[in-house]
Design a protein around this motif. Structure first.
Motif, PDB file in Angstrom:
ATOM      1  N   ARG A 227      44.931 -46.338 149.055  1.00  0.00           N
ATOM      2  CA  ARG A 227      44.954 -47.354 150.102  1.00  0.00           C
ATOM      3  C   ARG A 227      44.224 -46.834 151.339  1.00  0.00           C
ATOM      4  O   ARG A 227      44.409 -45.706 151.784  1.00  0.00           O
ATOM      5  CB  ARG A 227      46.399 -47.717 150.445  1.00  0.00           C
ATOM      6  CG  ARG A 227      46.521 -48.778 151.517  1.00  0.00           C
ATOM      7  CD  ARG A 227      47.959 -49.248 151.705  1.00  0.00           C
ATOM      8  NE  ARG A 227      48.029 -50.210 152.780  1.00  0.00           N
ATOM      9  CZ  ARG A 227      47.723 -51.498 152.657  1.00  0.00           C
ATOM     10  NH1 ARG A 227      47.337 -51.958 151.477  1.00  0.00           N
ATOM     11  NH2 ARG A 227      47.809 -52.319 153.677  1.00  0.00           N
ATOM     12  N   GLY A 228      43.370 -47.674 151.886  1.00  0.00           N
ATOM     13  CA  GLY A 228      42.618 -47.306 153.065  1.00  0.00           C
ATOM     14  C   GLY A 228      41.289 -46.629 152.764  1.00  0.00           C
ATOM     15  O   GLY A 228      40.498 -46.401 153.673  1.00  0.00           O
ATOM     16  N   THR A 229      41.035 -46.322 151.483  1.00  0.00           N
ATOM     17  CA  THR A 229      39.758 -45.715 151.104  1.00  0.00           C
ATOM     18  C   THR A 229      38.829 -46.779 150.531  1.00  0.00           C
ATOM     19  O   THR A 229      39.252 -47.897 150.215  1.00  0.00           O
ATOM     20  CB  THR A 229      39.964 -44.602 150.072  1.00  0.00           C
ATOM     21  OG1 THR A 229      40.506 -45.168 148.864  1.00  0.00           O
ATOM     22  CG2 THR A 229      40.917 -43.545 150.603  1.00  0.00           C
ATOM     23  N   THR A 230      37.566 -46.418 150.393  1.00  0.00           N
ATOM     24  CA  THR A 230      36.577 -47.330 149.811  1.00  0.00           C
ATOM     25  C   THR A 230      36.031 -46.692 148.542  1.00  0.00           C
ATOM     26  O   THR A 230      35.053 -45.927 148.582  1.00  0.00           O
ATOM     27  CB  THR A 230      35.434 -47.597 150.803  1.00  0.00           C
ATOM     28  OG1 THR A 230      35.980 -48.093 152.026  1.00  0.00           O
ATOM     29  CG2 THR A 230      34.450 -48.603 150.244  1.00  0.00           C
ATOM     30  N   PRO A 231      36.668 -46.963 147.411  1.00  0.00           N
ATOM     31  CA  PRO A 231      36.189 -46.348 146.161  1.00  0.00           C
ATOM     32  C   PRO A 231      34.839 -46.930 145.747  1.00  0.00           C
ATOM     33  O   PRO A 231      34.491 -48.055 146.110  1.00  0.00           O
ATOM     34  CB  PRO A 231      37.279 -46.699 145.147  1.00  0.00           C
ATOM     35  CG  PRO A 231      37.895 -47.938 145.684  1.00  0.00           C
ATOM     36  CD  PRO A 231      37.827 -47.834 147.176  1.00  0.00           C
ATOM     37  N   GLN A 232      34.102 -46.142 145.001  1.00  0.00           N
ATOM     38  CA  GLN A 232      32.826 -46.587 144.443  1.00  0.00           C
ATOM     39  C   GLN A 232      32.984 -46.834 142.951  1.00  0.00           C
ATOM     40  O   GLN A 232      33.684 -46.088 142.261  1.00  0.00           O
ATOM     41  CB  GLN A 232      31.733 -45.535 144.669  1.00  0.00           C
ATOM     42  CG  GLN A 232      31.317 -45.368 146.114  1.00  0.00           C
ATOM     43  CD  GLN A 232      30.195 -44.350 146.254  1.00  0.00           C
ATOM     44  OE1 GLN A 232      30.015 -43.485 145.404  1.00  0.00           O
ATOM     45  NE2 GLN A 232      29.431 -44.454 147.341  1.00  0.00           N
TER      46      GLN A 232
END
Length: 666
Positions: A264-269
């Protein structure tokens, strides 16, 4: 002038050829007038067909779909009526001997199909086929269950699909038999199908009303036929919603799970393969009311309400036909979007879920959104010398260099022999390196060693990339293996070190034996042959005193290099100081020196007589004075004839023996 010439040429052409120049129904204006044409009509309609030739004809026939006898008309008749079983009355007419017409009254099911006009002039025939197709009402389907629930005062989306031949041109919506104000969100024709999605603001007046979707098709005579589908509407108020407002007010509303996954709060690729179908999703901890998706395609979001169980196409909102994304309600807490990935989808995405109203007295909602980034596989540029066929000999090696650049994600180089994985000898390998644009490069240099068992197989070099969904993109290089056997002279190349050492040892041994034989032949010394002994017994009145060893020393040492001289003074009955026997062993080539030595020794003792005839007597295997046979060299041997040291003289002393050893010629 040119126009007039063209008209004249066309007139001459028509006058000289027999062909169909006009028909009804007409075909493609740019095509052949005799091509097959479809003609859509409704059942029980009246149909008129005709074909016109460029020249007069003698016979006109119409062949029907049932395969029954054709209905025809010939000169001089100009009209005719045919009646066939299962077929309506057929009226034929002949106009100007060039146009033949057929009229079918009240077309029925048996008359749907191919009708062929046959025109005959002498031995020339012309044909034109028309397929009569029954026009049927289009098939219309409204997405969703038979009963659709909507909420008073909230917008509601509906979708309808109509399929028919010809393709329906439009769709109409009705509630309780009346037109309703609505917004067309999307309308698209795909083949013989039209899809339309609309949105309308729900009202309590819709409760128990019928929602209808109408679509119509028009036949080739301009007559329309309509198809439709219906659903029953159930309208509810906000107060009737089944969620716990108190719980929602006390707890947070957030997305607790998503795909692509990430903290949560991250931007996965997520890495995806172009044109691969993929589904993104997000799940909240409480039922959601609105689901919105935003992509790099457009600045506008595409979303649905929770009561939309049909889903929603985002093509119209995102204003592109190159992508086809559809949002669906997977569950009360999960919303997903599915589509095929294209280059336009690369970039930042986000999912935005909105809760149901926290209170039925207001329109306050809670929401949460999470982001992720879509990256597409970048196909690399590959430099490789990989012919269609490798022609090698067994045991030879082929160097293959694979140079890869501009790849994302990291590529993998795989080698296969037919369908089996193969590991060549890696001579040099550069690990993948990333440039400033995030693209990878690598280089691999391998040796493929040819084996006769691989002849006829195929060698594959595969550069593989895999995306986050398990989709694989590959570039495959393939070569046929033509492996020949080694030449016979090269056979030892496959032998082991031990065998090679043994062969070399045997060869060296054979060479040494040959050298020894040559030396032995040259010197006359063969250790494996018996050296014959020549013996002569001295007469009673002959005496041979033993020579002084000091006098023999020089000669003995000189001669000992090639043979030996033996003195025996212990013969039976011999006086002291006399020589019993003298033995000379020497090769044949040294006979001259040996006899010279013997002669020189004899001459020291008062010139002893050893005449030539007596020497020849014992040397030629003839009986000596005692009748015993002697073995020795041939007297004709030039060497024996050169023994001039054996000259006449007087020998005094006790009877003794002279023994002469040498290698016989025979």
């Amino acid at each position: 002038m040119l126009l007039e010439a063209g008209l004249i040429l066309k007139f001459i052409s028509l006058a000289s050829s027999f062909e169909i120049i006009e028909r009804f129904p007409p075909g493609d204006p740019e095509g052949d007038a005799a091509q097959t044409v479809n003609y859509h009509v409704q059942r029980d309609s009246k149909v008129e067909l005709s074909c016109t030739a460029s020249q007069e004809f003698n016979l006109c026939q119409w062949m029907n779909p049932s395969g029954a006898d054709p209905c025809g008309i010939a000169a001089p008749d100009t009209e005719k009526v045919c009646r066939k079983n299962g077929i309506s009355e057929l009226e034929l007419s002949w106009t100007d001997r060039k146009k033949c017409s057929l009229t079918i009254h009240n077309v029925n099911q048996a008359e749907m199909g191919e009708w062929t006009c046959l025109l005959q002039k002498n031995k020339e025939n012309l044909r034109a086929t028309t397929v009569i197709v029954e026009l049927k009402a289009p098939e219309v389907v409204i997405d969703g269950p038979r009963d659709i629930t909507v909420y008073d005062g909230e917008p509601k989306e509906f979708q309808c699909t109509a399929t028919g031949t010809p393709t329906p041109k439009s769709i109409s919506w009705y509630i309780a038999g009346r037109d309703i104000p609505l917004t067309v969100l999307a309308s698209e024709i795909k083949g013989n199908q039209i899809e339309e999605r609309v949105s309308a603001l729900a009202s309590m007046s819709w409760n128990d009303a019928t929602l209808a979707c109408h679509a119509e098709v028009v036949d080739d005579q301009g007559k329309a036929i309509t198809g439709y589908d219906e659903r029953r509407l159930q309208v509810r108020s906000i107060e009737q919603s089944n969620y716990n407002e108190e719980v929602l007010r006390m707890e947070s509303f957030e997305i607790v799970q998503r795909h692509p996954a990430g903290e949560r709060g991250t931007t996965p690729q997520t890495i995806l393969s172009s044109d691969a179908e993929v589904t993104f999703s997000c799940t909240s901890n409480h039922p959601w009311h609105v689901c919105m998706w935003k992509s790099p395609i457009s600045d506008q979001s595409c979303g649905i309400f929770a009561d939309n169980i049909l889903g929603k196409e985002c093509t119209a909102i995102w204003n592109t036909k190159e992508v086809d994304w559809k949002i669906r309600k997977t569950s009360d807490t999960t919303c997903s979007i599915t589509g095929k990935v294209s280059i336009a989808d690369e970039g930042m995405w986000n999912c935005d879920l909105q809760s149901k109203p926290v209170s039925s007295q207001n329109n306050i909602h809670k929401d949460d959104q999470q982001y992720f980034e879509v990256l597409l596989i970048k196909t690399p540029q590959i430099s490789i010398e990989f012919p269609e066929e490798f022609e090698l000999r067994d045991g030879e090696s082929q160097r293959i260099v694979v140079d890869i650049s501009g790849a994302f994600p990291k590529p993998e180089v795989i080698w296969r022999l037919n369908n089996q994985e193969f590991k060549p000898v890696i001579v040099d390998s550069t690990p993948p390196t990333m440039n400033s644009r995030g693209l990878y490069s690598l280089k691999q240099e391998v040796d493929f060693k040819a084996k006769s068992d691989d002849n006829g197989r195929r060698l594959f070099c595969i550069v593989r990339q895999e995306d986050s969904e398990g989709n694989v993109e590959e570039q495959v290089f393939e070569a046929f293996l033509n492996i020949k056997a080694k030449p016979m002279l090269m056979a030892t190349a496959s032998l082991g070190p031990g065998i090679i050492a043994a062969i070399v040892s045997v060869a060296v041994l054979i060479l040494l034996i040959i050298i020894l034989l040559c030396v032995s032949w040259r010197t006359g010394k063969f250790c494996f042959r018996t050296r014959p002994t020549q013996v002569r017994t001295l007469e009673e009145d002959e005496m041979l005193p033993k020579p002084d060893e000091s006098n023999l020393g020089a000669n003995h040492e000189t001669y000992a290099q090639d043979g030996k001289i033996t003195y025996d003074d212990e013969g039976e009955g011999s006086p002291a100081g006399s020589l019993c026997s003298l033995t000379v062993e020497a090769p044949k080539r040294d006979w001259k020196d040996a006899t010279r030595l013997m002669g020189s020794e004899f001459q020291k003792f008062d010139e002893p007589t050893l005449n030539h005839d007596t020497f020849n007597s014992f040397a030629t295997n003839q009986p000596d004075d005692h009748g015993e046979s002697q073995e020795g060299p041939n007297p004709d041997d030039p060497v024996m004839q050169q023994n001039d040291h054996f000259t006449e003289g007087n020998v005094h002393g006790t009877p003794k023996r002279i023994q002469y050893d040498s290698e016989s010629e025979t």
